[in-house]
Each structure stands twice: as C-alpha cells, then as structure tokens.
Motif scaffolding. Structure first.
Motif, PDB file in Angstrom:
ATOM      1  N   SER A  67       0.834  -1.211   0.000  1.00 36.91           N
ATOM      2  CA  SER A  67       0.000   0.000   0.000  1.00 36.91           C
ATOM      3  C   SER A  67       0.863   1.252   0.000  1.00 36.91           C
ATOM      4  O   SER A  67       0.570   2.226  -0.692  1.00 36.91           O
ATOM      5  CB  SER A  67      -0.919   0.016   1.224  1.00 36.91           C
ATOM      6  N   TYR A  68       1.939   1.232   0.783  1.00 35.74           N
ATOM      7  CA  TYR A  68       2.828   2.381   0.873  1.00 35.74           C
ATOM      8  C   TYR A  68       3.536   2.622  -0.461  1.00 35.74           C
ATOM      9  O   TYR A  68       3.691   3.756  -0.896  1.00 35.74           O
ATOM     10  CB  TYR A  68       3.847   2.155   1.997  1.00 35.74           C
ATOM     11  N   ASN A  69       3.946   1.550  -1.109  1.00 38.95           N
ATOM     12  CA  ASN A  69       4.584   1.687  -2.418  1.00 38.95           C
ATOM     13  C   ASN A  69       3.593   2.244  -3.442  1.00 38.95           C
ATOM     14  O   ASN A  69       3.953   3.104  -4.256  1.00 38.95           O
ATOM     15  CB  ASN A  69       5.131   0.339  -2.884  1.00 38.95           C
ATOM     16  N   SER A  70       2.363   1.780  -3.405  1.00 34.49           N
ATOM     17  CA  SER A  70       1.340   2.314  -4.316  1.00 34.49           C
ATOM     18  C   SER A  70       1.094   3.796  -4.062  1.00 34.49           C
ATOM     19  O   SER A  70       0.915   4.568  -5.001  1.00 34.49           O
ATOM     20  CB  SER A  70       0.032   1.537  -4.161  1.00 34.49           C
ATOM     21  N   LEU A  71       1.107   4.187  -2.801  1.00 34.70           N
ATOM     22  CA  LEU A  71       0.962   5.603  -2.457  1.00 34.70           C
ATOM     23  C   LEU A  71       2.121   6.414  -3.039  1.00 34.70           C
ATOM     24  O   LEU A  71       1.920   7.481  -3.623  1.00 34.70           O
ATOM     25  CB  LEU A  71       0.912   5.784  -0.939  1.00 34.70           C
ATOM     26  N   THR A  72       3.324   5.912  -2.886  1.00 37.16           N
ATOM     27  CA  THR A  72       4.500   6.598  -3.413  1.00 37.16           C
ATOM     28  C   THR A  72       4.396   6.754  -4.921  1.00 37.16           C
ATOM     29  O   THR A  72       4.635   7.839  -5.471  1.00 37.16           O
ATOM     30  CB  THR A  72       5.779   5.814  -3.050  1.00 37.16           C
ATOM     31  N   GLU A  92       5.638  16.067   0.693  1.00 35.59           N
ATOM     32  CA  GLU A  92       6.176  15.914   2.049  1.00 35.59           C
ATOM     33  C   GLU A  92       5.076  16.102   3.086  1.00 35.59           C
ATOM     34  O   GLU A  92       4.970  15.322   4.038  1.00 35.59           O
ATOM     35  CB  GLU A  92       7.294  16.924   2.277  1.00 35.59           C
ATOM     36  N   GLN A  93       4.234  17.100   2.900  1.00 37.19           N
ATOM     37  CA  GLN A  93       3.151  17.345   3.846  1.00 37.19           C
ATOM     38  C   GLN A  93       2.175  16.170   3.887  1.00 37.19           C
ATOM     39  O   GLN A  93       1.695  15.768   4.947  1.00 37.19           O
ATOM     40  CB  GLN A  93       2.411  18.632   3.488  1.00 37.19           C
ATOM     41  N   LEU A  94       1.894  15.603   2.709  1.00 35.00           N
ATOM     42  CA  LEU A  94       0.985  14.460   2.659  1.00 35.00           C
ATOM     43  C   LEU A  94       1.586  13.264   3.399  1.00 35.00           C
ATOM     44  O   LEU A  94       0.906  12.602   4.180  1.00 35.00           O
ATOM     45  CB  LEU A  94       0.669  14.075   1.214  1.00 35.00           C
ATOM     46  N   PHE A  95       2.862  12.999   3.177  1.00 34.24           N
ATOM     47  CA  PHE A  95       3.494  11.866   3.846  1.00 34.24           C
ATOM     48  C   PHE A  95       3.580  12.085   5.359  1.00 34.24           C
ATOM     49  O   PHE A  95       3.404  11.140   6.131  1.00 34.24           O
ATOM     50  CB  PHE A  95       4.878  11.571   3.252  1.00 34.24           C
TER      51      PHE A  95
END
Length: 146
Positions: A67-72, A92-95
């Motif tokens: 999921s994190y990779n898909s977000l990236t 950066e703010q989103l992460f």
C-alpha cells in the motif's frame, strides 16, 4: 507494479536515469493546486487500502509495504501530472500527515532494549585493561629477540 508505476514511476530501479526526472517530463511552473487535489486522491486510495489492515498490523512493514509503495507511485504520478518535481513540499506534507495518522505509534525501541549496566561496564573496561597487557607482551617479546 501498479498502473501508476508502469506509466510514470520516475524512481523505478530498472531505469538507469531514475534520478533524472527532466529526461522524462517537461517541467514548467508547478501547479500545486492540482497536486493537492491529486494528492487527496492518493490519500483516499491509501486510506481505503489501510482500512483493510488491522490496526495492530500498521507497524508491520511486510503488511503495509504494498500500500505504501502504491501511495509513493501515486504521488510520483500526481507530481508529474502537475508539472512538479518529486519529492516536493506538498508531497512531504501528505506523507507527514499519513505518518501521523497510521505510523505515529510505531516504535522500534522495544526491539533494542538497553544492555544491562554490568555488560556495558565490562565491554568498556575489558579493552582498557587488555591494552596495557598486550603492550607489555609486545615489549617483552621484542626484548627477547635482542
């Protein structure tokens, strides 16, 4: 790899020029409004994906890495579509927001407990005591050869 990664993933390791974003995209003025809108879409997709994961598994990298990779990849795509370099302030703010919501309780300190005081003292004093002894042996051995 997801749809986003196949089309726009500028950091994919198979590309030799993965750091040279300018070779793949034409950048003008970064459209932060569009990036914020697309970022909210990425946030929503990630949020939905994480809703299928039990809260106690949020800190388990093996469970959340896809999921994190898909977000990236989604944020890379959003940046490219918005004519923005990746990473940037909006990303950066989103992460940071995602880490505060999902990963703020993750703590690796339990894995690395402090060593007992006796072990630390022994590990510190042992080399200090051994050095003069080793020097004495070296000097003694060299005096025997003379």
């Amino acid at each position: 790899m997801s749809f986003y990664g196949e089309m726009y993933n500028s950091t994919h390791e198979d590309y030799e020029d993965f750091q040279d974003q300018e070779s793949r995209y034409r950048y003008g003025h970064c459209d932060e409004r569009t990036l914020m809108f697309l970022g909210e879409t990425c946030w929503s997709i990630f949020n939905t994906s994480m809703s299928y994961v039990e809260v106690e598994d949020w800190c388990n990298l093996e469970v959340v890495v896809r999921s994190y990779n898909s977000l990236t990849e989604c944020m890379e795509t959003a940046s490219a579509l918005s004519s923005c370099y990746y990473p940037n302030r909006v990303v950066e703010q989103l992460f940071v927001r995602i880490h505060r919501k999902f990963f703020s309780s993750c703590n690796n300190e339990e894995d690395l407990a402090d060593a007992p005081a006796g072990v630390v003292l022994l590990a510190t004093l042992l080399p200090i005591v051994l050095i003069p002894f080793i020097v004495y042996i070296v000097v003694w051995k060299s005096s025997l050869k003379d």
